[in-house]
Design a protein around this motif. Structure first.
Motif, PDB file in Angstrom:
ATOM      1  N   LEU A 117      14.970  83.944  59.567  1.00 58.43           N
ATOM      2  CA  LEU A 117      14.449  83.119  58.473  1.00 58.43           C
ATOM      3  C   LEU A 117      13.568  83.142  58.054  1.00 58.43           C
ATOM      4  CD1 LEU A 117      15.216  79.493  60.425  1.00 58.43           C
ATOM      5  CD2 LEU A 117      16.851  80.377  58.573  1.00 58.43           C
ATOM      6  N   TRP A 118      12.411  82.758  57.511  1.00 53.19           N
ATOM      7  CA  TRP A 118      11.176  82.648  56.165  1.00 53.19           C
ATOM      8  C   TRP A 118      10.422  81.322  56.552  1.00 53.19           C
ATOM      9  CZ3 TRP A 118      15.353  85.071  54.771  1.00 53.19           C
ATOM     10  CH2 TRP A 118      15.825  86.077  55.294  1.00 53.19           C
ATOM     11  N   VAL A 119       9.071  81.295  56.828  1.00 50.45           N
ATOM     12  CA  VAL A 119       8.086  80.593  57.220  1.00 50.45           C
ATOM     13  C   VAL A 119       6.917  80.633  56.082  1.00 50.45           C
ATOM     14  CG1 VAL A 119       7.210  77.855  57.911  1.00 50.45           C
ATOM     15  CG2 VAL A 119       9.280  79.153  58.750  1.00 50.45           C
ATOM     16  N   VAL A 120       6.746  79.676  55.188  1.00 50.33           N
ATOM     17  CA  VAL A 120       5.620  79.748  54.538  1.00 50.33           C
ATOM     18  C   VAL A 120       4.760  79.155  54.675  1.00 50.33           C
ATOM     19  CG1 VAL A 120       4.664  79.896  51.869  1.00 50.33           C
ATOM     20  CG2 VAL A 120       6.937  80.683  51.916  1.00 50.33           C
ATOM     21  N   SER A 121       3.251  78.826  55.264  1.00 47.94           N
ATOM     22  CA  SER A 121       2.652  77.999  55.221  1.00 47.94           C
ATOM     23  C   SER A 121       1.050  78.587  53.920  1.00 47.94           C
ATOM     24  CB  SER A 121       1.851  78.159  56.924  1.00 47.94           C
ATOM     25  OG  SER A 121       1.501  79.539  57.427  1.00 47.94           O
ATOM     26  N   ASP A 122      -0.113  77.867  55.451  1.00 40.24           N
ATOM     27  CA  ASP A 122      -1.293  78.309  54.679  1.00 40.24           C
ATOM     28  C   ASP A 122      -1.393  79.706  55.694  1.00 40.24           C
ATOM     29  OD1 ASP A 122      -2.261  76.747  52.136  1.00 40.24           O
ATOM     30  OD2 ASP A 122      -2.942  75.013  53.801  1.00 40.24           O
ATOM     31  N   LEU A 123      -2.063  80.389  55.294  1.00 40.89           N
ATOM     32  CA  LEU A 123      -3.211  81.880  55.976  1.00 40.89           C
ATOM     33  C   LEU A 123      -3.686  81.160  56.974  1.00 40.89           C
ATOM     34  CD1 LEU A 123      -4.868  83.437  52.908  1.00 40.89           C
ATOM     35  CD2 LEU A 123      -3.350  84.558  54.111  1.00 40.89           C
ATOM     36  N   THR A 124      -3.418  82.082  58.126  1.00 39.71           N
ATOM     37  CA  THR A 124      -3.469  81.641  59.858  1.00 39.71           C
ATOM     38  C   THR A 124      -5.177  81.950  59.922  1.00 39.71           C
ATOM     39  OG1 THR A 124      -1.498  82.918  60.262  1.00 39.71           O
ATOM     40  CG2 THR A 124      -3.515  82.311  62.117  1.00 39.71           C
ATOM     41  N   PRO A 125      -5.882  81.153  60.342  1.00 45.51           N
ATOM     42  CA  PRO A 125      -7.119  80.543  60.200  1.00 45.51           C
ATOM     43  C   PRO A 125      -7.376  81.785  61.622  1.00 45.51           C
ATOM     44  CG  PRO A 125      -6.381  78.512  60.862  1.00 45.51           C
ATOM     45  CD  PRO A 125      -5.385  79.753  60.501  1.00 45.51           C
ATOM     46  N   GLY A 126      -9.144  82.687  61.389  1.00 45.60           N
ATOM     47  CA  GLY A 126      -9.629  82.884  62.684  1.00 45.60           C
ATOM     48  C   GLY A 126      -8.718  84.086  63.205  1.00 45.60           C
ATOM     49  N   LEU A 127      -7.862  84.903  61.795  1.00 44.11           N
ATOM     50  CA  LEU A 127      -7.970  86.705  62.644  1.00 44.11           C
ATOM     51  C   LEU A 127      -8.775  87.708  62.242  1.00 44.11           C
ATOM     52  CD1 LEU A 127      -5.124  87.585  59.586  1.00 44.11           C
ATOM     53  CD2 LEU A 127      -4.815  86.807  62.642  1.00 44.11           C
ATOM     54  N   ASP A 128      -8.945  88.746  63.455  1.00 38.68           N
ATOM     55  CA  ASP A 128     -10.282  89.287  64.747  1.00 38.68           C
ATOM     56  C   ASP A 128     -11.385  88.946  64.178  1.00 38.68           C
ATOM     57  OD1 ASP A 128      -8.218  91.210  63.816  1.00 38.68           O
ATOM     58  OD2 ASP A 128      -8.821  91.688  61.375  1.00 38.68           O
ATOM     59  N   GLY A 129     -11.670  87.257  64.839  1.00 36.09           N
ATOM     60  CA  GLY A 129     -12.813  87.331  64.772  1.00 36.09           C
ATOM     61  C   GLY A 129     -13.473  86.248  63.870  1.00 36.09           C
ATOM     62  N   ALA A 130     -13.039  86.558  62.653  1.00 35.27           N
ATOM     63  CA  ALA A 130     -13.344  85.283  61.504  1.00 35.27           C
ATOM     64  C   ALA A 130     -13.205  84.146  61.430  1.00 35.27           C
ATOM     65  CB  ALA A 130     -12.861  85.926  60.193  1.00 35.27           C
ATOM     66  N   PRO A 131     -14.487  83.677  61.174  1.00 40.69           N
ATOM     67  CA  PRO A 131     -15.128  82.141  60.660  1.00 40.69           C
ATOM     68  C   PRO A 131     -13.391  80.840  60.606  1.00 40.69           C
ATOM     69  CG  PRO A 131     -17.005  83.262  59.674  1.00 40.69           C
ATOM     70  CD  PRO A 131     -15.522  84.149  60.314  1.00 40.69           C
ATOM     71  N   VAL A 132     -12.760  79.903  61.132  1.00 42.81           N
ATOM     72  CA  VAL A 132     -12.374  79.698  60.863  1.00 42.81           C
ATOM     73  C   VAL A 132     -12.915  78.955  59.515  1.00 42.81           C
ATOM     74  CG1 VAL A 132     -10.008  78.107  60.974  1.00 42.81           C
ATOM     75  CG2 VAL A 132     -11.106  79.623  63.319  1.00 42.81           C
ATOM     76  N   ALA A 133     -11.968  78.709  58.680  1.00 41.64           N
ATOM     77  CA  ALA A 133     -11.865  77.487  57.396  1.00 41.64           C
ATOM     78  C   ALA A 133     -10.576  76.691  56.985  1.00 41.64           C
ATOM     79  CB  ALA A 133     -13.010  79.017  55.936  1.00 41.64           C
ATOM     80  N   VAL A 134     -10.561  75.704  57.501  1.00 42.53           N
ATOM     81  CA  VAL A 134      -9.259  74.786  56.634  1.00 42.53           C
ATOM     82  C   VAL A 134      -9.819  74.280  56.632  1.00 42.53           C
ATOM     83  CG1 VAL A 134      -8.146  76.261  58.863  1.00 42.53           C
ATOM     84  CG2 VAL A 134      -9.064  74.182  59.432  1.00 42.53           C
ATOM     85  N   GLY A 135      -8.810  73.674  55.338  1.00 43.89           N
ATOM     86  CA  GLY A 135      -9.340  72.688  54.822  1.00 43.89           C
ATOM     87  C   GLY A 135      -8.201  71.132  55.385  1.00 43.89           C
ATOM     88  N   PRO A 136      -8.625  70.015  54.796  1.00 35.25           N
ATOM     89  CA  PRO A 136      -8.321  68.851  55.238  1.00 35.25           C
ATOM     90  C   PRO A 136      -6.644  68.731  55.422  1.00 35.25           C
ATOM     91  CG  PRO A 136     -10.498  68.158  54.177  1.00 35.25           C
ATOM     92  CD  PRO A 136     -10.076  69.935  53.700  1.00 35.25           C
ATOM     93  N   ASP A 137      -6.075  69.398  53.972  1.00 40.34           N
ATOM     94  CA  ASP A 137      -5.354  69.552  53.725  1.00 40.34           C
ATOM     95  C   ASP A 137      -4.627  70.798  54.443  1.00 40.34           C
ATOM     96  OD1 ASP A 137      -5.474  71.003  51.863  1.00 40.34           O
ATOM     97  OD2 ASP A 137      -4.688  70.236  49.919  1.00 40.34           O
ATOM     98  N   HIS A 138      -4.989  71.400  55.389  1.00 36.24           N
ATOM     99  CA  HIS A 138      -4.210  72.787  55.394  1.00 36.24           C
ATOM    100  C   HIS A 138      -2.592  72.347  56.710  1.00 36.24           C
ATOM    101  CE1 HIS A 138      -4.776  76.840  57.743  1.00 36.24           C
ATOM    102  NE2 HIS A 138      -3.630  76.425  58.296  1.00 36.24           N
ATOM    103  N   VAL A 139      -1.792  73.548  55.705  1.00 36.12           N
ATOM    104  CA  VAL A 139      -0.605  73.659  56.339  1.00 36.12           C
ATOM    105  C   VAL A 139      -0.885  74.608  57.293  1.00 36.12           C
ATOM    106  CG1 VAL A 139       1.220  73.692  56.410  1.00 36.12           C
ATOM    107  CG2 VAL A 139       0.342  72.922  54.633  1.00 36.12           C
ATOM    108  N   LEU A 140      -0.380  74.019  58.816  1.00 29.74           N
ATOM    109  CA  LEU A 140      -0.368  75.063  59.558  1.00 29.74           C
ATOM    110  C   LEU A 140       1.166  75.657  59.967  1.00 29.74           C
ATOM    111  CD1 LEU A 140      -2.603  75.701  62.104  1.00 29.74           C
ATOM    112  CD2 LEU A 140      -0.495  74.432  63.336  1.00 29.74           C
TER     113      LEU A 140
END
Length: 498
Positions: A117-140
């Motif tokens: 299968l393939w699953v589309v979602s919002d981008l994975t936050p926090g890759l390589d220690g970058a600041p996590v920026a998720v909005g209220p409607d972020h789709v995990l």
């Protein structure tokens, strides 16, 4: 198919053509880089995906979230780059293409048949220690919580199933493999769009509905309801993340689902919930959760882990990207103070499984609430189903009826003896399951001998009679003393009813 999703068929063809599957990606990355990506570190995988070929390009684009040359993107997604940009999955400049969403290969085998299968979602936050920026409607996307619920959910064929609070729709994809019809609900419009997208991308039918909790299915009943609700126990202040914060106080969201869920179950239907709950001053956790359960339902509640308030707050502040931020201390103090004022001394994590009816009747349901932090066999869904089968087998079974039944010991049960080296008799006998919940219980020599003799041939009454003769004990006394233990061995899964 919705007209705004008409790209999903060609996209699926491109992913298949590139062999963009879980196993092939893991193989291409190698163990070290694959494990590093699991820790949100991309550099080892970037070093392994430099060929410019379609598979490497898709891995870099969607999983590593790094821009790729426009020509490489066109080769990997022939004729699709502009369409995926218009749909919001990609963005492009003159020379490069970058992902605006995650598209992740996912392998399942819940029905004994492997599926890619393939699953589309919002981008994975926090890759390589970058600041996590998720909005209220972020789709995990696929997370440890979604994996846990998928492993918990039973996979017996059912006519109808409900994925309550679907998020990106991964549970609905699982359910579609063994349910005649699947309904998925959410309050997040972006999540609903992604669920429709994922259903179309994977060629399955899902009825996707907008609305809060059970509102979209008012008056309907299902054979199976699976839910990973927004269960985080947090104060109703600050930014609410829809995928984890319900807006209800404490663990009210879980309580409401457990109390009202059975109204949406068919007779014998199951509600399975991945949840957090409050452990409050002056009341045992199992007594409190037990008060949520209906008497006409069977329920198996398993507390897998507990955290103290500070560890809990730290966990979720890191999840939302506030760890180390300028307002971290203020948020930490506010949340901790709120938990203390509410009398919450710990927070439990675990599974709630509720079955309506199935002969339970008024007051006839079996409720078992256990603390079980030990290793279990995954997926655990079959063991939960077996627990329900044992509850049904024992319900209303009189002692005389039990004496006339044949039982069979589970093949994975092993006997361990504990004692001093060289001692004539063991200090203790432990019966231990190797599969499922891997329960263990101490037993005396009679219980151990009884279990060892249960091969489905002789009835319980004849076995106890033979043990009475062998041990020179009164058969009636033996029955009175050990029939309760026989019931426990069946209820805990050491014995199956023939």
């Amino acid at each position: 198919m919705h007209s705004d999703l008409d790209f999903t068929g060609p996209l699926r063809d491109a992913l298949v053509s590139a062999d963009f599957t879980y196993d092939r990606v893991a193989e291409a990355l190698g163990e070290e880089a694959h494990r590093a990506l699991g820790r949100n570190e991309t550099l080892p995988a970037l070093r392994r995906t430099t060929s410019g070929g379609p598979l490497d390009t898709l891995v870099r684009l969607f999983l590593l979230q790094t821009p790729v040359p426009h020509d490489d993107a066109e080769r990997a997604l022939p004729g699709l780059v502009d369409r995926l940009c218009n749909a919001g999955l990609l963005e492009q400049s003159v020379s490069e293409v970058a992902a605006r969403t995650d598209c992740r290969p996912y392998a399942t085998s819940e029905t004994g048949e492997d599926r890619d299968l393939w699953v589309v979602s919002d981008l994975t936050p926090g890759l390589d220690g970058a600041p996590v920026a998720v909005g209220p409607d972020h789709v995990l996307g696929i997370s440890s919580a979604s994996t846990s619920l998928a492993q918990l959910t039973m996979r017996e064929p059912v006519s109808s199933a409900l994925d309550l609070g679907t998020g990106c729709g991964v549970q609905a994809l699982h359910l579609a493999a063994h349910a005649g019809s699947v309904v998925a609900t959410d309050v997040n419009a972006r999540a609903l769009w992604m669920t429709r997208l994922n259903a179309a991308l994977n060629g399955v039918e899902v009825d996707v509905r907008d609305g809060s909790f059970f509102e979209p299915v008012r008056g309907e009943r299902f054979d199976l309801i699976a839910t990973n609700p927004p269960f985080v126990i947090s104060p109703a202040t600050g930014q609410r993340l829809v995928y984890r914060d319900s807006g209800l106080p404490g663990d009210r969201v879980v309580e409401d689902i457990v109390r009202t869920g059975p109204e949406h179950l068919t007779d014998g239907g199951w509600l399975q919930v991945l949840a957090n709950w409050s452990i409050v001053d002056g009341r045992p956790w199992d007594e409190r959760l037990g008060s949520w359960l209906r008497d006409d339902c069977d329920a198996l509640v398993v507390q897998r882990e507990t955290l103290d308030p500070s560890a809990y707050v730290e966990l979720w502040l890191k999840d939302s990207g506030h760890h180390g931020g300028p307002d971290y201390a203020r948020r930490y103090d506010t949340w901790l103070s709120w938990l203390e004022e509410a009398g919450i001394r710990r927070i439990g994590f675990g599974w709630i499984n509720v079955r309506l009816g199935d002969g339970a009747g008024s007051g006839g349901g079996r409720h078992e609430l256990i603390e079980w932090p030990y290793d279990v066999e995954q997926p655990i869904g079959p063991a939960v189903h077996a627990w329900g089968e044992a509850a049904s087998a024992l319900r209303g079974l009189t002692d005389d009826e039990l004496l006339g039944r044949t039982l069979r010991a589970r093949e994975d049960v092993q006997q361990e003896t504990v004692g001093r080296p060289g001692a004539e008799d063991p200090e203790a006998i432990v019966l231990r399951q190797q599969r499922g919940f891997r329960r263990a219980r101490t037993a005396d020599t009679v219980e151990a001998a009884f279990l060892g003799a249960c091969d489905g041939d002789l009835t319980v009454g004849r076995l106890l009679g033979a043990l009475g003769t062998l041990l020179e004990r009164d058969e009636a006394d033996l029955r009175a003393a050990y029939l309760p233990a026989v019931r426990e061995l069946v209820a805990e899964g050491f014995l199956g009813v023939g």
